[in-house]
Design a protein around this motif. Sequence first.
Motif, short mmCIF file in Angstrom:
data_model
loop_
_atom_site.label_atom_id
_atom_site.label_comp_id
_atom_site.label_asym_id
_atom_site.label_seq_id
_atom_site.Cartn_x
_atom_site.Cartn_y
_atom_site.Cartn_z
N VAL A 1 4.82 -29.98 92.13
CA VAL A 1 4.75 -28.72 92.88
C VAL A 1 5.05 -27.58 91.92
O VAL A 1 6.18 -27.41 91.45
CB VAL A 1 5.74 -28.72 94.06
N ASP A 2 4.03 -26.80 91.65
CA ASP A 2 4.14 -25.73 90.65
C ASP A 2 3.20 -24.60 91.03
O ASP A 2 2.26 -24.29 90.32
CB ASP A 2 3.80 -26.31 89.26
N LEU B 1 7.78 -19.02 94.53
CA LEU B 1 7.26 -20.22 95.16
C LEU B 1 7.24 -19.98 96.67
O LEU B 1 8.27 -19.62 97.26
CB LEU B 1 8.15 -21.43 94.83
N ALA C 1 8.47 -25.20 100.72
CA ALA C 1 9.91 -25.44 100.55
C ALA C 1 10.59 -26.01 101.80
O ALA C 1 11.74 -26.45 101.71
CB ALA C 1 10.62 -24.14 100.15
N VAL D 1 8.51 -36.86 93.13
CA VAL D 1 8.20 -35.45 93.36
C VAL D 1 8.84 -34.65 92.24
O VAL D 1 10.04 -34.81 91.97
CB VAL D 1 8.73 -34.95 94.71
N VAL E 1 9.33 -30.63 91.03
CA VAL E 1 9.19 -29.26 91.52
C VAL E 1 9.65 -28.29 90.44
O VAL E 1 10.76 -28.43 89.90
CB VAL E 1 10.02 -29.02 92.80
N ASN E 2 8.81 -27.32 90.14
CA ASN E 2 9.22 -26.21 89.29
C ASN E 2 9.84 -25.15 90.19
O ASN E 2 9.13 -24.40 90.87
CB ASN E 2 8.02 -25.63 88.53
N ALA E 3 11.17 -25.13 90.23
CA ALA E 3 11.89 -24.15 91.04
C ALA E 3 12.40 -23.03 90.14
O ALA E 3 12.67 -23.26 88.96
CB ALA E 3 13.05 -24.83 91.77
N SER F 1 16.93 -25.99 98.41
CA SER F 1 15.73 -26.80 98.17
C SER F 1 16.11 -28.27 97.95
O SER F 1 15.44 -29.17 98.46
CB SER F 1 14.98 -26.28 96.94
#
Length: 264
Positions: free
Chosen positions: A127-128, A135, A140, A158, A160-162, A174
């Motif tokens: 997820v990016d 985002l 989210a 999974v 994710v780039n948070a 998140s």
Amino acid sequence: MSIVWDERGGATVVRDGHPQSYVDPDDPLLLVFEYVQQFGLVLESLRPDPAPLAVTHVGGAGMTLARWVHRVHPGSPQIVLEPDVALTELIRRELPLPRGHRIRVRPVTGQEGVVALRDGSADVVVVDAYDEGRLPGELAGTRWVGELDRVLTPDGLVLVNAADEPGLRWVARSCATLATRFAHVGQLVLREVASGKRYGNVVLVASRRPLDDVSLTRAAARADFPTTWRSSDQVSRLVAGSRPFGEVGEPSPAPPVGNLLRLR
């Protein structure tokens, strides 16, 4: 949007005023942005076998990680969910994908694209996806996390780039949201971001099965920038008391004005 070439022959994809990808067409193993390198370190640690992986990328830009997966895991069937058709056309024209790839770009949002995936069809979901540096909240909340749980294989990952402000309160929520479906949620994070010195990126790693903390700690030590692996147990303690988002989450905090952090 634009592509800025450098003296090495690499290219930075810029959108909404933010650098979103760096691509070296001749060296897909070169991962310049810190968080993209962290994605690679996680996959090297948890999926060391070069066998193909079914990877879904939510957000495409220059498709840096998809190119890396194609080289490290040849024959991998990959889906890229990228609604910006003009951006995809620019990439195909200026930074064409390598020969023999199995990367398929679908011109849909992450929500639309993931809902359409079959149950248990993805080994990894990345997820990016950022809109004006944030985002989206739709990527989210608990509804979204439920869809991720549905499309992953039993031992799927999974990533994710948070991105968050000092204090990492949005990241904590998140993680709490991911934990509603995934028993193990860890973080790979730059030390100066972990210590609260600045706004920055945090790579979240979620799985139903235990994560290999030894390998991930070693991976953090190999990173080009001082990086820390926070195990699932550590993250559980850090986010204790943080409320999961509702069915639809909240967008990540906006980057500081003039900030040129690498968001994708």
